[in-house]
Enzyme design. Structure first.
Site, PDB file in Angstrom:
ATOM      1  N   HIS A  46     -11.268  -2.628   3.090  1.00  0.00           N
ATOM      2  CA  HIS A  46     -11.149  -2.303   4.503  1.00  0.00           C
ATOM      3  C   HIS A  46     -11.889  -1.026   4.891  1.00  0.00           C
ATOM      4  CE1 HIS A  46      -8.370   0.180   2.392  1.00  0.00           C
ATOM      5  NE2 HIS A  46      -8.147   0.888   3.473  1.00  0.00           N
ATOM      6  N   ASP A  47     -12.461  -0.322   3.926  1.00  0.00           N
ATOM      7  CA  ASP A  47     -13.217   0.902   4.209  1.00  0.00           C
ATOM      8  C   ASP A  47     -14.728   0.682   4.089  1.00  0.00           C
ATOM      9  OD1 ASP A  47     -10.896   2.438   4.500  1.00  0.00           O
ATOM     10  OD2 ASP A  47     -10.848   2.973   2.374  1.00  0.00           O
TER      11      ASP A  47
ATOM     12  N   ASP B 162       0.865  -1.172   0.000  1.00  0.00           N
ATOM     13  CA  ASP B 162       0.000   0.000   0.000  1.00  0.00           C
ATOM     14  C   ASP B 162       0.907   1.229   0.000  1.00  0.00           C
ATOM     15  OD1 ASP B 162      -2.277   1.728   0.529  1.00  0.00           O
ATOM     16  OD2 ASP B 162      -3.248  -0.066   1.334  1.00  0.00           O
TER      17      ASP B 162
ATOM     18  N   ASP C  59      -2.866   4.825  -2.493  1.00  0.00           N
ATOM     19  CA  ASP C  59      -3.906   5.370  -1.622  1.00  0.00           C
ATOM     20  C   ASP C  59      -4.313   6.800  -1.974  1.00  0.00           C
ATOM     21  OD1 ASP C  59      -5.334   4.997   1.053  1.00  0.00           O
ATOM     22  OD2 ASP C  59      -4.244   6.855   1.451  1.00  0.00           O
TER      23      ASP C  59
ATOM     24  N   GLU D 214      -6.449   4.077  -5.921  1.00  0.00           N
ATOM     25  CA  GLU D 214      -7.686   4.349  -5.205  1.00  0.00           C
ATOM     26  C   GLU D 214      -8.014   5.807  -5.459  1.00  0.00           C
ATOM     27  OE1 GLU D 214      -9.684   4.540  -0.830  1.00  0.00           O
ATOM     28  OE2 GLU D 214      -7.883   5.636  -1.346  1.00  0.00           O
TER      29      GLU D 214
HETATM   30  O1  TEU Z   1      -9.255   6.129   1.714  1.00  0.00           O
HETATM   31  C1  TEU Z   1      -9.440   7.318   0.985  1.00  0.00           C
HETATM   32  C2  TEU Z   1     -10.812   7.771   0.862  1.00  0.00           C
HETATM   33  O2  TEU Z   1     -11.126   8.361  -0.137  1.00  0.00           O
HETATM   34  C3  TEU Z   1     -11.752   7.644   2.033  1.00  0.00           C
HETATM   35  O3  TEU Z   1     -12.657   8.697   1.923  1.00  0.00           O
HETATM   36  C4  TEU Z   1     -12.514   6.401   2.007  1.00  0.00           C
HETATM   37  O4  TEU Z   1     -13.263   6.350   0.833  1.00  0.00           O
HETATM   38  C5  TEU Z   1     -13.439   6.379   3.197  1.00  0.00           C
HETATM   39  O5  TEU Z   1     -12.662   6.123   4.324  1.00  0.00           O
HETATM   40  C6  TEU Z   1     -14.507   5.348   3.058  1.00  0.00           C
HETATM   41  O6  TEU Z   1     -15.260   5.273   4.229  1.00  0.00           O
HETATM   42  C7  TEU Z   1      -7.945   5.745   1.896  1.00  0.00           C
HETATM   43  C8  TEU Z   1      -7.845   4.453   2.685  1.00  0.00           C
HETATM   44  O7  TEU Z   1      -8.454   3.422   1.980  1.00  0.00           O
HETATM   45  C9  TEU Z   1      -8.430   4.664   4.053  1.00  0.00           C
HETATM   46  O8  TEU Z   1      -8.417   3.484   4.820  1.00  0.00           O
HETATM   47  C10 TEU Z   1      -7.630   5.734   4.737  1.00  0.00           C
HETATM   48  O9  TEU Z   1      -8.222   6.025   5.967  1.00  0.00           O
HETATM   49  C11 TEU Z   1      -7.530   7.001   3.891  1.00  0.00           C
HETATM   50  O10 TEU Z   1      -7.182   6.733   2.545  1.00  0.00           O
HETATM   51  C12 TEU Z   1      -6.465   7.916   4.429  1.00  0.00           C
HETATM   52  O11 TEU Z   1      -5.203   7.406   4.146  1.00  0.00           O
END
Ligand code: TEU
Length: 528
Positions: free
Chosen positions: A333-334, A101, A202, A259
């Site tokens: 994971h989000d 990542d 990310d 992403e």
């Molecule tokens: O997420 C980026 C992001 O755009 C977030 O708004 C995400 O869509 C949101 O958390 C969804 O609920 C990335 C990673 O995937 C996330 O885990 C991190 O917290 C974030 O970047 C900051 O690095």
């Protein structure tokens, strides 16, 4: 003219590991690198070819590792650099590639660069971040950070603020600074030299900002406005993306997946295809179908239908097909667990539900990603108090919901539906073992899917074509590589559906096949 398109990674089947809750090898109830190495056999049996490992770098873990304090060392919670190298090596022996990542939009506030920037305003590191001076006694603007509260954090004892899109412990890097960019590229090369295959990149569409406006019309009772229009997909980002491709991704031959939430389809070319920066991207246009608007407030729920979702999915497939390639996913994971998101009622959250969802996304045009536990049909876990949430975004969203007028009970309900903690529960390896021995388990179905995708090159190469003629609750599509046609039919209705004029060889189904019909929650894959 020779096509410059980056075809890397198209044949892979990727498995996403969230290290903290994947596999604990030393009995401290926290997953670790050795735990991942221990499970390589399981992953190999599942049929995956590449692992994406969420951040394992040194970090104070304010955002569970997305706040990196040193890109060059491992978080002791997960293990040592030797163990990381061991993992890369052992995975390689099994034919499994490793994708790390890559967090380039921000660091931890405990990163050496940020510490130096704070300690000495004259140091070159000051310009590695974004600092602004107080304006008429107020913060420079009223934008809301992704995790809630202002994007501006006061620097104690000064009239200055620093900028953060995410938590205040994640100051944004200033991408306008060339030296800073070069240091990041150096780090990328260093990791590639360790023998990894590439990166999941990310929040990469946040790297260009437009921070000129100071007073923006609030969209919530906190007096703040969503930062997205000013921090995400901002004009001018293409310069950085092009440079990154040229400087590192292309010469190092990285497999990359970006992403990038909410990239307008008209701008896909910056990300993928001939001129794009990455091998593929995740498209989120069909991910937040249960939320209203695009400010991503979890309490702004939307009534949705499967037909609406299907149209978003089809649009994504057709748009990306015009330009390049995508990473396919229904969980990460989000996100909450897919079976809960798509099937809100407990009685519907069955083997059939998990497998119809699996079949729906896995054979689309793109590289499939499986998020840990998805292959076991894992479900959300309900929490009774806000204190029991670990995820920083859940706590921020809870506050935003309260300030927008929700009661505590309502706020808790909405947070439970969406919390990122849902996906971050420890994997139950006893359950995995049980499913390994059960032919009719979600895990066995996933194994059939991975085997099928490897066997039928049409499922990699074929074009995508939507089919709407089987009814509004049926997601149906065809893949066609000029030699073979494969039809995927998924019934999301609780009622049996008639399907006319469908014949061919059945490649896969999650239920016994009855000629001319789709059972409730049945998926059938047919070769024409
Ligand atoms: O997420 C980026 C992001 O755009 C977030 O708004 C995400 O869509 C949101 O958390 C969804 O609920 C990335 C990673 O995937 C996330 O885990 C991190 O917290 C974030 O970047 C900051 O690095």
């Amino acid at each position: 003219m020779q096509s410059m398109e980056n075809y890397r990674g198209r044949e892979e089947i990727v498995y996403q590991v969230y290290p903290k809750s994947f596999c604990d090898s030393d009995g401290d109830d926290i997953g670790d690198l050795k735990g991942i190495t221990e499970k390589l056999g399981y992953l190999k049996d599942l049929g995956i070819t590449m692992l994406w490992i969420c951040p394992v770098y040194a970090s104070p873990m304010d955002d569970n590792g997305y706040d990196i304090s040193d890109y060059y060392s491992m978080n002791p919670m997960f293990g040592t650099m030797d163990e990381m190298e061991q993992l890369i090596h052992e995975a390689g022996r099994k034919g499994i590639k490793i994708m790390m990542d890559l967090v380039l939009n921000h660091t931890s506030d405990e990163h050496e660069w940020f510490r130096k920037a704070l300690a000495d305003p004259q140091s070159k590191y000051r310009d590695y971040y974004i600092f602004e001076t107080l304006q008429n006694g107020c913060p420079p603007s009223n934008l809301r950070s992704v995790f809630g509260g202002s994007v501006w954090e006061p620097v104690p004892g000064t009239d200055e603020y620093y900028f953060h899109s995410f938590s205040k412990k994640q100051p944004d890097l200033n991408w306008e600074n060339k030296e800073m960019r070069s240091e990041l590229y150096e780090m990328i090369r260093w990791w590639m030299n360790k023998g990894i295959a590439g990166f999941r990149v990310d929040a990469i569409n946040f790297i260009k900002k437009d921070l000129n406006a100071s007073v923006i019309k609030p969209d919530g009772k906190d007096g703040l406005a969503s930062c997205f229009p000013y921090t995400r997909n901002v004009e001018g980002i293409q310069k950085f993306l092009k440079e990154m491709r040229k400087e590192v991704f292309e010469p190092c031959g990285c497999i990359t997946v970006s992403e990038a939430v909410d990239v307008p389809y008209s701008e896909l070319g910056n990300y993928i295809g001939d001129q794009g920066c990455f091998s593929m991207m995740f498209d989120f246009h069909y991910t937040n179908f249960d939320l209203e608007g695009n400010d991503e407030k979890w309490h702004k729920r939307k009534d949705w239908t499967m037909e609406e979702f299907r149209e978003l999915l089809f649009e994504s497939q057709e748009e990306i097909q015009k330009t390049g390639w995508q990473g396919l996913f229904i969980e990460n994971h989000d996100q909450p667990r897919a079976v809960n998101k798509f099937f809100p009622f407990k009685e519907d959250q069955t083997y059939e539900a998990s497998t119809v969802l699996a079949g729906m996304y896995f054979f689309l045009r793109g590289t499939p990603f499986i998020y840990q536990g998805q292959e076991l049909g894992v479900k959300n876990v309900w929490r009774d108090s806000i204190e029991s949430f670990d995820d920083i975004e859940s706590r921020g969203q809870y506050e935003t919901a309260l300030s927008d007028g929700c009661t505590k009970e309502e706020a808790l309900y909405y947070i439970n539906l969406r919390s990122r903690d849902n996906a971050r529960q420890m994997i139950d390896w006893e359950e995995a073992g049980r499913q390994e021995n059960d032919k009719k388990s979600v895990l066995s179905f996933y194994k059939e899917m991975t085997a099928l995708r490897k066997r039928e090159s049409c499922l990699v190469q074929g074009s995508f074509k939507p089919h709407r003629e089987y009814g509004k609750d049926v997601v149906a599509y065809e893949r066609n590589d000029g030699f073979t046609r494969i039809l995927v039919l998924c019934n999301f209705s609780k009622i049996r559906q008639e399907i006319k004029n469908v014949d061919g060889k059945i490649l896969l189904s999650n239920q016994p096949v009855i000629q001319g019909f789709l059972e409730p929650f049945q998926v059938i894959v047919i070769k024409k």
